[in-house]
Design an enzyme around this catalytic site. Structure first.
Site, PDB file in Angstrom:
ATOM      1  N   CYS A 138       0.880  -0.972  -0.131  1.00 41.16           N
ATOM      2  CA  CYS A 138       0.134   0.072  -0.093  1.00 41.16           C
ATOM      3  C   CYS A 138       0.948   1.160  -0.021  1.00 41.16           C
ATOM      4  CB  CYS A 138      -0.899  -0.204   1.163  1.00 41.16           C
ATOM      5  SG  CYS A 138      -2.005   1.402   1.643  1.00 41.16           S
TER       6      CYS A 138
ATOM      7  N   CYS B 217      -1.136   3.705  -6.573  1.00 41.27           N
ATOM      8  CA  CYS B 217      -1.998   3.041  -5.532  1.00 41.27           C
ATOM      9  C   CYS B 217      -2.023   1.764  -6.061  1.00 41.27           C
ATOM     10  CB  CYS B 217      -3.268   3.849  -5.351  1.00 41.27           C
ATOM     11  SG  CYS B 217      -4.594   3.160  -4.301  1.00 41.27           S
TER      12      CYS B 217
HETATM   13  N1  DGL Z   1      -3.927   0.690  -1.741  1.00 42.04           N
HETATM   14  C1  DGL Z   1      -3.566   1.924  -1.347  1.00 42.04           C
HETATM   15  C2  DGL Z   1      -2.507   2.480  -1.983  1.00 42.04           C
HETATM   16  O1  DGL Z   1      -1.367   1.710  -2.319  1.00 42.04           O
HETATM   17  C3  DGL Z   1      -4.531   3.087  -0.929  1.00 42.04           C
HETATM   18  C4  DGL Z   1      -5.960   2.739  -0.882  1.00 42.04           C
HETATM   19  C5  DGL Z   1      -6.762   3.507   0.132  1.00 42.04           C
HETATM   20  O2  DGL Z   1      -6.722   4.804  -0.022  1.00 42.04           O
HETATM   21  O3  DGL Z   1      -7.068   3.160   1.279  1.00 42.04           O
HETATM   22  O4  DGL Z   1      -1.964   3.756  -1.646  1.00 42.04           O
END
Ligand code: DGL
Length: 255
Positions: free
Chosen positions: A75, A185
């Site tokens: 993430c 993301c």
């Molecule tokens: N999957 C997350 C990232 O790579 C973010 C998603 C969220 O905002 O929860 O930034």
């Protein structure tokens, strides 16, 4: 730490499954424990201190669940908010964070126009600023927020007309203007088809999933901890709703 210990993969929700897919391709003999914190997603619109607290709570839960040899923060938002503090707190653990693949994009398109689409937290924190400074001489970078996209992916609507409509609004001004769009993301790769439908074939989509998997392999090899077992995956999610786990497996298999 033992070779047979697990690799934990963590994300605010189902997005990190795009990184998990790359990890399993490169390191198929490992035991994986995935945790998606969908009950608290999205992280990207929260204050940074809150993202850090949620990330620490998730990591404690993972460490309690099974012995770990490595932790992949799949993430960008949680990496931005917490990876340095996590490394200070758990110096014995191999911790790999994901960051937007700007360097890769800049090396593929020197002098090019590069978009970086990411969450509010990732776009506003100084970690990205430092990364941009390192490539700024070589290309033009455009920061592109994508409000609402993570929510659609969490609802299983990454590849839907709703996603394409949202993306047309976000990316419309950039059509014909970008050599590459960095998907900063881990939720966004699931919407790749719709992103390309809006931007057209002239814009390359670049994400950090494969690079993160390679870095994990490098760190494990360096520590002599690569496992060549039968491989396994335990998928977990904080949402009480069993449909989140169904969606998680579906996303893993379509990736
Ligand atoms: N999957 C997350 C990232 O790579 C973010 C998603 C969220 O905002 O929860 O930034």
């Amino acid at each position: 730490m033992k070779k047979t210990d697990a690799i934990a993969v963590f994300d605010s929700g189902v997005g990190g499954i795009s990184v998990l897919g790359e990890l399993r391709r490169l390191l198929p003999g490992e035991r994986y424990l995935y945790f998606g914190d969908s009950a608290n997603a999205p992280y990207g619109t929260r204050p940074t201190a809150e993202v850090q607290a949620l990330t620490f709570a998730a990591v404690e839960r993972l460490l309690w669940e099974t012995p770990l040899k490595a932790l992949v923060i799949a993430c960008n938002t949680a990496t931005t908010a917490a990876v340095s503090a996590l490394r200070r707190k758990y110096p014995e653990l191999i911790i790999i964070g994901i960051e937007p693949a700007l360097k890769l994009a800049a090396s593929r398109f020197p002098g090019g126009n590069i978009g970086i689409m990411a969450t509010e937290v990732t776009l506003r924190e100084e970690k990205l600023g430092h990364l941009m400074d390192r490539v700024a001489d070589h290309c033009q970078i455009h920061k592109i927020p994508a409000p609402g996209l993570v929510e659609l992916v969490e609802q299983g609507l990454a590849d839907s007309p709703q996603a394409e409509a949202l993306l047309s609004g976000i990316l419309g001004p950039y059509v014909g203007k970008l050599d590459a769009l960095v998907l900063g993301c881990t939720h966004y790769p699931f919407a790749s088809k719709r992103i390309s439908a809006v931007l057209g074939p002239g814009t390359a989509l670049i994400d950090g999933g494969a690079g993160t998997a390679r870095e994990t392999q490098r760190r494990l090899a360096e520590a002599g901890l690569v496992e060549n077992g039968p491989g396994s995956l335990t998928m977990t999610n904080s949402a009480p709703d069993p449909e989140m786990l169904e969606l998680s497996w579906k996303l893993l298999h379509t990736f």
